[in-house]
Design an enzyme around this catalytic site. Structure first.
Site, PDB file in Angstrom:
ATOM      1  N   ARG A  17       0.830  -1.036   0.049  1.00 10.69           N
ATOM      2  CA  ARG A  17       0.237   0.415   0.167  1.00 10.69           C
ATOM      3  C   ARG A  17       0.987   1.109   0.244  1.00 10.69           C
ATOM      4  O   ARG A  17      -0.031   1.518  -0.256  1.00 10.69           O
ATOM      5  CB  ARG A  17      -0.743   0.216   0.625  1.00 10.69           C
ATOM      6  N   LYS A  24       8.485  -1.183   2.696  1.00  8.05           N
ATOM      7  CA  LYS A  24       8.036  -0.346   4.064  1.00  8.05           C
ATOM      8  C   LYS A  24       8.392   0.144   5.237  1.00  8.05           C
ATOM      9  O   LYS A  24       8.870   1.710   5.637  1.00  8.05           O
ATOM     10  CB  LYS A  24       6.423  -0.479   4.027  1.00  8.05           C
TER      11      LYS A  24
END
Ligand code: UD1
Ligand code: CA
Length: 454
Positions: A17, A24
């Site tokens: 995402r 991330k």
């Protein structure tokens, strides 16, 4: 002294995402990666061994994930089969450890050391497992902590596996766990994946431990400490919370921030007492500011040291390896890189100082430029104590201006200037009398001719 501590930070998540080219956990908060925040907490807590669990896509680059100054090892979880499976990838370290084990998440960078100390204290007080819980404003998606009537923890139920009554519980699992190392391998070996996700859940250790008659405890913290970052929006939220904390710390340390919300700090910014910081100032990593410094509005600073009583800005840019001495002055639209501005020196307006030393009490006029780069190499400019550089001078490095020397404004200085001498290198001024009258007359007559012919 508590028991020896092994920390395991789970970071094998895909982080899809974030829509990023980098993993991330390497996205920064306050100037360093989320993972570095978590690992430095682990180290501060006294982790004698710190393990990071990474996904297979980082197999090649695992050395680059852990910051150089932090002592941690990586292991690879080859398949992403759940949180218990992730912990199992560090099983060799767990089996050989005598003491406590703490499980952290690499994408949860806002935890505080105080909260983590409560977890290790709980283990030292006799708990076999301790879970960090929080009251969620919206518990959707989190595992729920199911308690007995006496408040003791019975089980953790994942949202997907919970019934309506269980979903009404607000007390949620943060994901942070503490275990006695000698209990963990056996619990892990008995976890199954018969749940909605088909994953091996670390949370299942609670029910297994209960059935074995082990002691299970809960520690709670505020929700914002366990904010997990899965998207750019959550990254921004985490940054906001982090900056609020840093601003408070700086003010508690004795600095005044006229508009705290517009000042951004890095994790390692050090600010002294009675420092006044005006609005819109950005501190990149590696800045140290001594007492009584005044930083005026709109400055950008990184890897810079500022001495006592100095005045910076407005609109100054201090780049890596700028060292500003006591009571020195750096004014508006001044850029300084890899240079030392000694005590009491003044660089007040519109100037570039790169690869230089500006001696004590020297005065650098408006528009001075150290020409430090020839397209291939950087060269040094040395300006002596008490020297005076006239406005709009170009100092072509390597060059040395002696103590107490003067440079006439508008000069291009290519050779060294001796102590106390004056260097001037510009065309001599001359005067042509009544030139203006002749010039205007000539132009007027050509204008008239043009109008007649059109
Ligand atoms: C997990 C917890 C849930 C808790 C929530 C808090 C379980 C089963 N559930 O759920 O109770 O409320 O966190 O945010 O533990 N990871 C790996 N390898 C894996 C799976 C996960 O390293 O195979 C890492 C992820 O990178 C992440 C962490 O473990 O840092 C949590 O995994 P995630 O899939 O986000 O768990 P949740 O479903 O959110
Ligand atoms: Ca999650």
């Amino acid at each position: 002294m508590g028991a020896d501590l092994l920390t395991i930070t789970l970071a094998a998540g895909m982080g899809t995402r974030m829509r990023s080219f980098i993993p991330k956990v390497l996205h920064p908060i306050g100037g360093r990666s989320m993972l570095a925040h978590v690992l430095s907490l682990a180290v501060e807590l006294g982790g004698t061994k710190n393990i990071v669990v990474l996904g297979p896509e980082l197999e090649e680059t695992q050395e680059t994930v852990v910051p150089a100054q932090i002592c941690a090892q990586t292991v690879i979880q080859t398949q992403r089969l759940g949180t218990a499976h992730a912990v199992l990838s560090a099983i060799d370290h767990i089996s050989s450890h005598d003491g406590n084990v703490l499980i952290l998440y690499g994408d949860t960078p806002l935890l505080t050391i105080e909260t983590l100390r409560k977890l290790t204290a709980s283990l030292d007080d006799g708990a076999d497992i301790v879970v960090l819980g929080f009251d969620a404003a919206d518990p959707t998606g989190y595992g729920r902590l199911l308690q007995d009537t006496d408040g003791s923890l019975l089980a953790i139920r994942e949202h997907k596996d919970a019934d309506e009554r269980e979903r009404a519980v607000n007390l949620c699992n943060s994901g942070v766990f503490g275990f006695k190392a000698d209990k963990l391998p056996d619990l892990l070996s008995r976890i199954k994946n018969d749940n909605a996700n088909g994953e091996y859940y670390l949370t299942d250790t609670v029910e297994l431990a209960k059935a074995d008659g082990l002691e299970v405890a809960i520690v709670t913290c505020r929700e914002l400490e366990v904010l997990g970052v899965n998207s750019r929006q959550q990254l921004a939220s985490a940054e906001k919370i982090y900056q609020c904390r840093k601003r408070s710390e700086v003010m508690e340390g004795g600095a005044t921030l006229l508009d705290p919300d517009s000042v951004y700090f890095s994790y390692d910014t050090k600010i002294g007492k009675d420092v006044l910081i005006e609005p819109n100032v950005f501190f990149g990593p590696g800045v140290t500011v001594a007492d009584n410094v005044h930083i005026k509005a709109f400055c950008h600073l990184e890897q810079t040291q500022i001495g006592k009583g100095a005045a910076i800005g407005p609109y100054a840019r201090l780049r890596p390896a700028a060292v500003i001495g006591e009571n020195a002055k750096v004014g508006n639209f001044v850029e300084i890189k890899k240079s030392t501005i000694e005590e009491g020196a003044k660089v007040s307006h519109l100037t570039y100082i790169g690869d230089a030393r500006i001696g004590k009490n020297a005065n650098i006029g408006a528009g001075t430029i150290t020409c430090n780069y020839d397209g291939f190499n950087k060269h040094f400019t040395d300006i002596g104590e008490g020297a005076f550089i006239g406005s709009n001078s170009a100092l072509v490095a390597p060059v040395k201006i002696g103590d107490g020397a003067f440079v006439g404004s508008g000069s291009v200085v290519t050779r060294n200037v001796d102590k106390n001498s004056l260097a001037v290198s510009r065309a001599k001024q001359r005067q042509i009398d009544d030139w203006g009258i002749k010039f205007r007359r000539m132009n007027k007559s050509t204008k008239v001719k043009k109008q007649e012919s059109s």
